[in-house]
Every structure is written in C-alpha cells, then in structure tokens.
Design a protein around this motif. Structure first.
Motif, mmCIF file in Angstrom:
data_model
loop_
_atom_site.group_PDB
_atom_site.id
_atom_site.type_symbol
_atom_site.label_atom_id
_atom_site.label_comp_id
_atom_site.label_asym_id
_atom_site.label_seq_id
_atom_site.Cartn_x
_atom_site.Cartn_y
_atom_site.Cartn_z
ATOM 1 N N VAL A 173 0.775 -1.405 -0.053
ATOM 2 C CA VAL A 173 -0.105 0.152 -0.158
ATOM 3 C C VAL A 173 0.831 1.392 0.084
ATOM 4 C CG1 VAL A 173 -0.145 -0.101 2.575
ATOM 5 C CG2 VAL A 173 -1.813 0.933 1.191
ATOM 6 N N GLY A 174 0.411 2.234 -0.630
ATOM 7 C CA GLY A 174 1.182 3.510 -0.762
ATOM 8 C C GLY A 174 1.144 4.147 0.714
ATOM 9 N N GLY A 175 1.758 4.112 1.593
ATOM 10 C CA GLY A 175 1.664 4.808 2.830
ATOM 11 C C GLY A 175 2.596 3.956 3.909
ATOM 12 N N HIS A 176 2.386 4.442 5.133
ATOM 13 C CA HIS A 176 3.468 3.906 6.169
ATOM 14 C C HIS A 176 2.876 2.696 6.801
ATOM 15 C CE1 HIS A 176 5.451 4.000 10.143
ATOM 16 N NE2 HIS A 176 6.465 4.239 9.467
ATOM 17 N N VAL A 177 3.741 1.686 7.003
ATOM 18 C CA VAL A 177 3.141 0.342 7.478
ATOM 19 C C VAL A 177 4.070 -0.171 8.777
ATOM 20 C CG1 VAL A 177 2.840 -2.095 7.293
ATOM 21 C CG2 VAL A 177 2.565 -0.495 5.326
ATOM 22 N N ALA A 178 3.519 -0.343 9.892
ATOM 23 C CA ALA A 178 4.266 -0.822 11.220
ATOM 24 C C ALA A 178 4.110 -2.073 11.271
ATOM 25 C CB ALA A 178 3.790 -0.065 12.203
ATOM 26 N N GLY A 179 5.146 -2.714 11.775
ATOM 27 C CA GLY A 179 5.030 -4.405 12.061
ATOM 28 C C GLY A 179 4.756 -5.179 11.055
ATOM 29 N N ARG A 180 4.938 -4.896 9.649
ATOM 30 C CA ARG A 180 4.451 -5.498 8.527
ATOM 31 C C ARG A 180 2.902 -5.888 8.557
ATOM 32 N NH1 ARG A 180 8.936 -7.326 5.867
ATOM 33 N NH2 ARG A 180 8.221 -9.409 5.100
ATOM 34 N N SER A 181 2.359 -5.167 9.190
ATOM 35 C CA SER A 181 0.948 -5.611 9.468
ATOM 36 C C SER A 181 -0.125 -4.364 9.547
ATOM 37 C CB SER A 181 0.528 -6.422 10.985
ATOM 38 O OG SER A 181 -0.751 -6.802 10.990
ATOM 39 N N HIS A 249 25.598 -3.288 -0.106
ATOM 40 C CA HIS A 249 26.046 -4.622 0.399
ATOM 41 C C HIS A 249 25.209 -5.484 0.595
ATOM 42 C CE1 HIS A 249 29.478 -2.199 0.924
ATOM 43 N NE2 HIS A 249 29.186 -1.667 2.176
ATOM 44 N N GLY A 250 24.266 -5.837 -0.291
ATOM 45 C CA GLY A 250 23.309 -6.848 -0.910
ATOM 46 C C GLY A 250 22.206 -6.829 0.568
ATOM 47 N N GLU A 251 21.935 -5.576 1.049
ATOM 48 C CA GLU A 251 20.948 -5.536 2.162
ATOM 49 C C GLU A 251 20.153 -4.122 2.124
ATOM 50 O OE1 GLU A 251 19.853 -7.658 4.499
ATOM 51 O OE2 GLU A 251 21.738 -8.950 4.223
ATOM 52 N N ALA A 252 18.763 -4.423 2.050
ATOM 53 C CA ALA A 252 18.003 -3.227 1.816
ATOM 54 C C ALA A 252 17.952 -2.273 2.992
ATOM 55 C CB ALA A 252 16.330 -3.720 1.809
ATOM 56 N N VAL A 253 18.255 -0.988 2.813
ATOM 57 C CA VAL A 253 18.453 0.033 3.757
ATOM 58 C C VAL A 253 16.929 0.077 4.307
ATOM 59 C CG1 VAL A 253 19.228 2.480 4.542
ATOM 60 C CG2 VAL A 253 20.521 0.877 2.868
ATOM 61 N N THR A 254 16.815 0.083 5.687
ATOM 62 C CA THR A 254 15.369 0.266 6.109
ATOM 63 C C THR A 254 15.527 1.321 7.320
ATOM 64 O OG1 THR A 254 15.760 -1.532 7.591
ATOM 65 C CG2 THR A 254 14.913 -2.100 5.903
ATOM 66 N N SER A 255 14.254 1.635 7.544
ATOM 67 C CA SER A 255 13.911 2.713 8.464
ATOM 68 C C SER A 255 12.694 2.882 8.793
ATOM 69 C CB SER A 255 14.459 4.360 8.051
ATOM 70 O OG SER A 255 13.829 5.151 8.794
ATOM 71 N N PRO A 256 12.439 3.275 10.270
ATOM 72 C CA PRO A 256 10.785 3.384 10.673
ATOM 73 C C PRO A 256 10.032 4.294 9.699
ATOM 74 C CG PRO A 256 12.164 3.303 12.448
ATOM 75 C CD PRO A 256 13.129 3.260 11.320
ATOM 76 N N GLU A 257 11.031 5.405 9.012
ATOM 77 C CA GLU A 257 10.386 6.378 8.083
ATOM 78 C C GLU A 257 10.058 6.036 6.718
ATOM 79 O OE1 GLU A 257 13.075 9.483 8.627
ATOM 80 O OE2 GLU A 257 12.501 10.160 10.506
ATOM 81 N N ALA A 258 10.379 4.611 6.388
ATOM 82 C CA ALA A 258 10.397 4.240 4.936
ATOM 83 C C ALA A 258 8.879 4.214 4.614
ATOM 84 C CB ALA A 258 10.521 2.792 4.955
ATOM 85 N N GLY A 259 8.171 4.599 3.864
ATOM 86 C CA GLY A 259 6.816 4.752 3.326
ATOM 87 C C GLY A 259 6.368 6.109 3.389
ATOM 88 N N LEU A 260 7.308 7.082 3.891
ATOM 89 C CA LEU A 260 6.757 8.496 4.187
ATOM 90 C C LEU A 260 7.100 9.324 2.955
ATOM 91 C CD1 LEU A 260 7.787 9.443 7.867
ATOM 92 C CD2 LEU A 260 5.639 8.439 7.050
ATOM 93 N N SER A 261 7.556 8.639 1.778
ATOM 94 C CA SER A 261 7.831 9.321 0.562
ATOM 95 C C SER A 261 8.769 10.557 0.862
ATOM 96 C CB SER A 261 6.659 9.727 -0.164
ATOM 97 O OG SER A 261 6.895 10.130 -1.429
ATOM 98 N N LEU A 262 9.943 10.381 1.636
ATOM 99 C CA LEU A 262 10.623 11.784 1.925
ATOM 100 C C LEU A 262 11.330 12.300 0.823
ATOM 101 C CD1 LEU A 262 12.330 10.166 5.070
ATOM 102 C CD2 LEU A 262 10.431 11.463 4.905
ATOM 103 N N LEU A 263 11.578 11.796 -0.361
ATOM 104 C CA LEU A 263 12.243 12.335 -1.718
ATOM 105 C C LEU A 263 10.981 13.180 -2.164
ATOM 106 C CD1 LEU A 263 14.825 10.191 -3.104
ATOM 107 C CD2 LEU A 263 15.188 12.081 -1.347
ATOM 108 N N SER A 264 9.897 13.011 -1.899
ATOM 109 C CA SER A 264 8.790 13.842 -2.628
ATOM 110 C C SER A 264 8.982 15.411 -2.464
ATOM 111 C CB SER A 264 7.561 13.393 -1.901
ATOM 112 O OG SER A 264 7.025 12.221 -2.303
#
Length: 407
Positions: A173-181, A249-264
């Motif tokens: 979904v386009g938006g912020h998701v917590a806990g993959r749920s 290095h073969g790993e996705a960079v993750t953050s609690p802010e992922a999904g906030l479309s910061l580069l918008s």
C-alpha cells in the motif's frame, strides 16, 4: 522445516524456515542451482553437515537435485588404469535447485481506487494476474475485494496445478506500515492505524504480510529483478507519487520512516511550479503524473492524459515538449542527487510514469551531468516495467521473504 499441509480450500499452512535450513534455501533460491561444493563453501559447512541439513529440504520437495554437471576435483577412485587411459575428472555431481512450484504466493497492490493481484511461484514468476476496482475506501470494502481476488487466483492455481496450494499473502500500500501488519497512514485510502494484516489473515485464512509498496518493490528488485547480484543499487519510481529504495552491500536499507515518501519534497527547480505539499519545484511538483498532466493541460489549453502529453512531446509539439523536457531535466537532477549522496552502481527507474525517462532521455542526461563532477562515471540506469502487476509481484515477494527468512 516446511510444513507441507494443504487444506481443501487451496490454502497451505505456513511454517517458516529457520536456522541453517533457511540459509541453505535462501542461497539456492537466489543463486541456484548450486553444487554441493559451492554451497558448502558459501556456508562454511562440511559435506556431511550439508547432506544432513539438505535432506529434509529434499524430502519436503522444496529442493531437488538438478541435472548432472561435471564437478569436483579428480577422484582417485574414479581413475582408470592401463596404457593410454584417461583419468576421469570426478564423479558427476547433481547441483541443488529450488522447486519453484513447491510454494505459491499471492501479492496484492492497493491504490486509491483499485486492487491489482498476482499469483507467483517461489521464484516470484507471475503465473496469473487479476484486478478489481475498490467500491469504497472502508477497510471492509477493501478486505472483501482482496479476499475475492485471492479466491479467484486460488481457483486459477487449481486449474494450472491441481493439488497445489497458496502459502502466503502479501499486500502493499502507498503509505506507512508498522510491524508488517498495521497501516498507520495511507493518504490515498484515508486510513489511519488499520490492522490490515490481522484482518486479512482472519478473513482469508492466509498468513498475511503488509508492507509499503516502495519497500516491497525494492525487495522484489533486489531478490529477483534488475538489482539482483548488484552490491549497491537505488530504486527510484515516479507515478502517482515519488518512491525511493536503497540496497547497500546486498541488504535493503530500512528505517521506521520508510513509506513516508521523503524524496517527494526534494528541491529540483527553484523556478518550478508549486507542489501539492507546498514546496516550489520539488519532486512532487516536477515528476508526478498528476503534476505533469496539470502542467501539460494548462500549457496546451485542453485536457490531455499523461501518455497523450508524452506522445505530443515525442512528435515534436513545442508546447508539450517544453513541459516534458523540463520534467526530464528535473529527473536527471534527481538521479544526480541520488548518485552523489548514495553512490550506487546502478539506478533502477520504475513506476507508472517511467516512460518520461525515454521520451526526455536527452534532457535527463543534461540534468544528470549538470549536477555531477565531470570526473565521475554515470551509474548504470535500468528501466523497470510500469505494469501494475509488477507491483503486485512486489507484494508477493515480501510474503516469500517472510516464508524463507522466518520473519
């Protein structure tokens, strides 16, 4: 271990892999077929330990022994004797491979008015696709649409492969998701704090993973797409919004802010139009489909669609070309910023609006080179299919990852 229990409904019970079995399955899934020797070396395991650990995976049908290949050092026991005899180069070895059809997954991408679904195998190959409009934005409306699409794809799977079941469901979904749920914020749906994963698991009987759509597509690009095998790559998407993902290095960079479309909000043109977010010449104002449609329609004095605007620009219409070329330069500046800040080997461009990069290719290069040191080398740029079924595939991949990685 894999619990191989299929219910009559066509849904398969889920028991994620753990420990060394998970690591073996992941190596073979992403880079197989692999010889036992290569697998032992990658995992620093003795041949005996590898045999012990792979046996349950072979018994379950998740792994198989592929066609014979010549492998291994010369084996003294295999040498022949006698004048002119030629020693053998070792016994034929059977590499290990994943059985793509051993598990199946459903991915669903939600937009503000539609749901796009895809049925995939364990390697994320799309076997069937379906879609349906959303009758409303209420969670119950969306639940019913997703459940209906899942049921239809289960029926398609039964026709394609009688007796096969679905192991898991992924939703993006386009938006912020917590806990993959829990969808904490989805502006296109007007949702706040909707426990979508739990609700869908109850409704469908499938273990469900929910993720931000850009995170999901980044993972799919990393595991099975244009970023596979690349140590560092960035994904940048343009469409209804702006998306960005990074793998290092073969790993996705993750953050609690992922999904906030910061580069918008990233500034690209100080003389550009005002974006919906209130920033002048930002990525939202310069690159999103709705912004370009509004600018093109205003400049041309009539309503045009995104593709019509690009078609006119490609045909040489000076008004449409001016709008599109300006957007192309902004895209190039965006790619330069991504490259300067994160130094990827490759940039993957995707989203429904990716055709802009083709129509305004020269302007993109101008923007890229204008903001880069002349001593630098351009990153490799790969274009991704804009089909929304590919976004649904991304949702399926997060379910595949949850299964394989046990998370």
């Amino acid at each position: 271990m894999v619990l191989d229990t299929t219910r009559s409904s066509g849904y398969r019970a889920w028991e994620p892999l753990t420990g060394a079995a998970r690591r073996i399955a992941l190596e073979v899934l992403l880079d197989g077929p692999l010889s036992r020797r290569d697998l032992s070396r990658r995992m620093a395991l003795s041949p005996g330990s590898l045999t012990r650990l792979t046996r349950p995976l072979l018994d379950s049908g998740l792994l198989v022994e592929a066609d014979d290949v010549e492998a291994g050092p010369p084996d003294a026991s295999a040498a022949t004797t006698g004048a002119g005899a030629t020693p053998r180069l070792g016994r034929p070895a059977q590499p290990l491979a994943v059985v793509p059809g051993s598990h199946h997954f459903i991915g669903v991408k939600l937009t503000g008015d539609h749901a796009y679904a895809a049925l995939t195998d364990l390697r994320a190959e799309i076997l069937a696709a379906d879609d349906a409009p959303l009758p409303g934005h209420g969670p119950q409306d969306v639940l019913e649409v997703v459940a209906t699409l899942a049921d239809r794809l289960v029926a398609r799977l039964a026709a394609l492969s009688p007796g096969a079941g679905v192991t898991g469901l992924g939703v993006s979904v386009g938006g912020h998701v917590a806990g993959r749920s829990v969808v904490t914020d989805a502006p296109h749906l007007g949702w706040l704090d909707v426990p979508l994963g739990e609700l869908l698991a109850e409704r469908t009987g499938l273990r469900t993973v929910v993720e931000n759509d850009i995170v999901a597509v980044t993972e799919a690009t990393h595991w099975f797409g244009e970023g596979h095998g690349c140590d560092r790559f960035a994904l940048f998407t343009i469409g209804a919004g702006i998306g960005y993902g990074l793998v290092v290095h073969g790993e996705a960079v993750t953050s609690p802010e992922a999904g906030l479309s910061l580069l918008s909000h990233f500034p690209l043109d100080p003389q550009g139009p005002l974006g919906a977010c209130g920033h002048t010449g930002c990525a939202t104002a310069m690159l999103t489909i709705s912004a370009l449609v509004a600018q093109g329609s205003s400049a041309l004095g009539r309503e045009v669609s995104y593709d019509q605007l690009l078609d006119l620009a490609a045909a040489g219409d000076p008004v449409a070309e001016a709008v599109v070329q300006r957007a192309g330069r902004a895209l190039g500046r965006m790619l330069a910023a991504v490259t300067n800040l994160t130094m990827p080997e490759r940039i993957v461009l995707g989203g429904e609006g990716v055709r802009l990069a083709q129509v305004a290719a020269a302007a993109v290069q101008d923007g890229l080179h204008g903001d880069r040191d002349p001593r630098t080398r351009d990153p490799e740029i790969a274009l991704q299919s804009p089909e929304l079924a590919r976004w649904a595939r991304g949702a399926a991949v997060v379910a595949i990852q949850s299964f394989v990685l046990g998370r």
